[in-house]
Design an enzyme around this catalytic site. Structure first.
Site, PDB file in Angstrom:
ATOM      1  N   ASP A  67      40.468  87.009 -90.460  1.00  0.00           N
ATOM      2  CA  ASP A  67      39.454  86.727 -89.397  1.00  0.00           C
ATOM      3  C   ASP A  67      39.591  88.028 -88.209  1.00  0.00           C
ATOM      4  OD1 ASP A  67      41.609  85.931 -88.166  1.00  0.00           O
ATOM      5  OD2 ASP A  67      41.099  83.717 -87.947  1.00  0.00           O
ATOM      6  N   ASN A 136      43.995  72.605 -82.583  1.00  0.00           N
ATOM      7  CA  ASN A 136      43.151  71.479 -83.057  1.00  0.00           C
ATOM      8  C   ASN A 136      42.794  71.645 -84.645  1.00  0.00           C
ATOM      9  OD1 ASN A 136      41.711  74.019 -83.881  1.00  0.00           O
ATOM     10  ND2 ASN A 136      39.936  73.848 -82.425  1.00  0.00           N
ATOM     11  N   HIS A 138      42.362  74.146 -86.705  1.00  0.00           N
ATOM     12  CA  HIS A 138      41.832  75.334 -87.635  1.00  0.00           C
ATOM     13  C   HIS A 138      42.683  76.337 -88.263  1.00  0.00           C
ATOM     14  CE1 HIS A 138      42.244  78.134 -83.661  1.00  0.00           C
ATOM     15  NE2 HIS A 138      42.937  78.352 -84.588  1.00  0.00           N
ATOM     16  N   GLU A 143      36.836  76.090 -87.593  1.00  0.00           N
ATOM     17  CA  GLU A 143      37.056  75.136 -86.488  1.00  0.00           C
ATOM     18  C   GLU A 143      36.535  73.768 -86.890  1.00  0.00           C
ATOM     19  OE1 GLU A 143      38.687  75.938 -84.009  1.00  0.00           O
ATOM     20  OE2 GLU A 143      37.771  77.569 -82.695  1.00  0.00           O
TER      21      GLU A 143
HETATM   22  C1  F6R Z   1      44.696  83.918 -86.417  1.00  0.00           C
HETATM   23  C2  F6R Z   1      44.163  82.746 -86.978  1.00  0.00           C
HETATM   24  C3  F6R Z   1      44.220  81.557 -86.284  1.00  0.00           C
HETATM   25  C4  F6R Z   1      45.902  81.341 -85.904  1.00  0.00           C
HETATM   26  C5  F6R Z   1      45.781  80.102 -85.029  1.00  0.00           C
HETATM   27  C6  F6R Z   1      47.098  79.837 -84.551  1.00  0.00           C
HETATM   28  O1  F6R Z   1      44.215  84.857 -87.462  1.00  0.00           O
HETATM   29  O2  F6R Z   1      43.527  82.816 -88.196  1.00  0.00           O
HETATM   30  O3  F6R Z   1      43.978  80.460 -87.113  1.00  0.00           O
HETATM   31  O4  F6R Z   1      46.529  81.429 -86.930  1.00  0.00           O
HETATM   32  O5  F6R Z   1      45.051  79.995 -84.116  1.00  0.00           O
HETATM   33  O6  F6R Z   1      47.483  80.873 -83.470  1.00  0.00           O
HETATM   34  P1  F6R Z   1      48.883  81.255 -82.738  1.00  0.00           P
HETATM   35  O7  F6R Z   1      49.760  81.657 -83.801  1.00  0.00           O
HETATM   36  O8  F6R Z   1      48.636  82.362 -81.746  1.00  0.00           O
HETATM   37  O9  F6R Z   1      49.431  79.600 -82.257  1.00  0.00           O
END
Ligand code: F6R
Length: 239
Positions: A67, A136, A138, A143
């Site tokens: 992403d 959450n 995701h 989301e």
């Molecule tokens: C990032 C992504 C997100 C993160 C998630 C956890 O490319 O796809 O899904 O993996 O938000 O983020 P952190 O590792 O910062 O807790």
């Protein structure tokens, strides 16, 4: 889902890097699916160390990232392209021309998503997809919602995600409110998936994912549809 509970972030990162390293050694022209965020930073450091020590060769490896924020320029230091260069690509011998991140600066984001889906397809199967998990539930920027998208698409970020990511920006107002992300189906096409989680803030999301049911309010639970998923987490994220 296979579950590996580690004593520490360090151990989680070592285990994840070891799995990726095996694949790179066995298939030098493999395709890696990569994530950004805090979680995989330790894994990327270990991979860079192995490359530095001459144990791993990334010269024929290709990569696709999950992403990117929208809109954002690739040279903005908060962009996921910038993050990947800094945390991994600049530290290993990968050819950056073979590394793909959705185009957060595209004039037409829907077209950029359709083009990205074609890029992922054109590479054949992603050999291993690394994922983090949002508080959450995701994955990528898929989301929680009533319906989940199968393919790469433009999405709005939820308040929970904007709050969680505000730590990287000068103020919460600077956090982009949109992103381009692989869809659940894009992610599920990978041959193997490892999902990493550390810290107590991820506990609820991990619990819902491991529940085994498919629940759109926890997009990571869709990984229960895949036959080769390894959840690697620390004790705080599991207990
Ligand atoms: C990032 C992504 C997100 C993160 C998630 C956890 O490319 O796809 O899904 O993996 O938000 O983020 P952190 O590792 O910062 O807790």
């Amino acid at each position: 889902m296979k579950l590996v509970v580690c004593k520490s972030y360090e151990e989680m990162s070592e285990k994840a890097a070891a799995i990726v390293a095996e694949i790179v050694k066995a298939k030098p022209d493999c395709v890696l699916g990569l994530a950004t965020g805090s979680t995989p930073v330790g894994t990327y450091s270990k991979l860079a160390e192995m490359c530095d020590a001459g144990e791993l060769d990334f010269s024929r490896v290709k990569s696709v990232n999950l992403d990117e924020y929208y809109p954002i320029s690739p040279d903005n230091d908060q962009s996921y392209r910038y993050f990947m260069n800094e945390k991994l690509f600049d530290k290993i011998n990968i050819d950056k021309a073979n590394t793909y991140v959705p185009d957060g600066s595209a004039a037409d984001p829907d077209k950029a998503c359709a083009d990205y889906e074609k890029i992922v397809d054109s590479m054949g199967q992603v050999d291993i997809q690394i994922l983090g998990i949002g508080q959450n539930g995701h994955i990528g920027f898929n989301e929680p919602a009533d319906k989940l998208y199968p393919l790469t698409h433009v999405t709005g970020l939820t308040e929970s995600t904007i709050n969680a990511n505000a730590r990287f920006f000068n103020s919460i107002d600077e956090v982009p409110t949109k992103a381009l992300t692989m869809g659940i189906g894009t992610i599920l096409r990978a041959k193997k998936i490892i999902i990493l989680a550390n810290g107590a803030a991820k506990r609820d999301a991990v619990r819902k994912m491991l529940d085994g049911m498919l629940d759109c309010s926890c997009p990571a639970s869709m990984l229960n549809l895949h036959s080769d998923v390894v959840v690697i987490c620390d004790e705080a994220a599991y207990n």
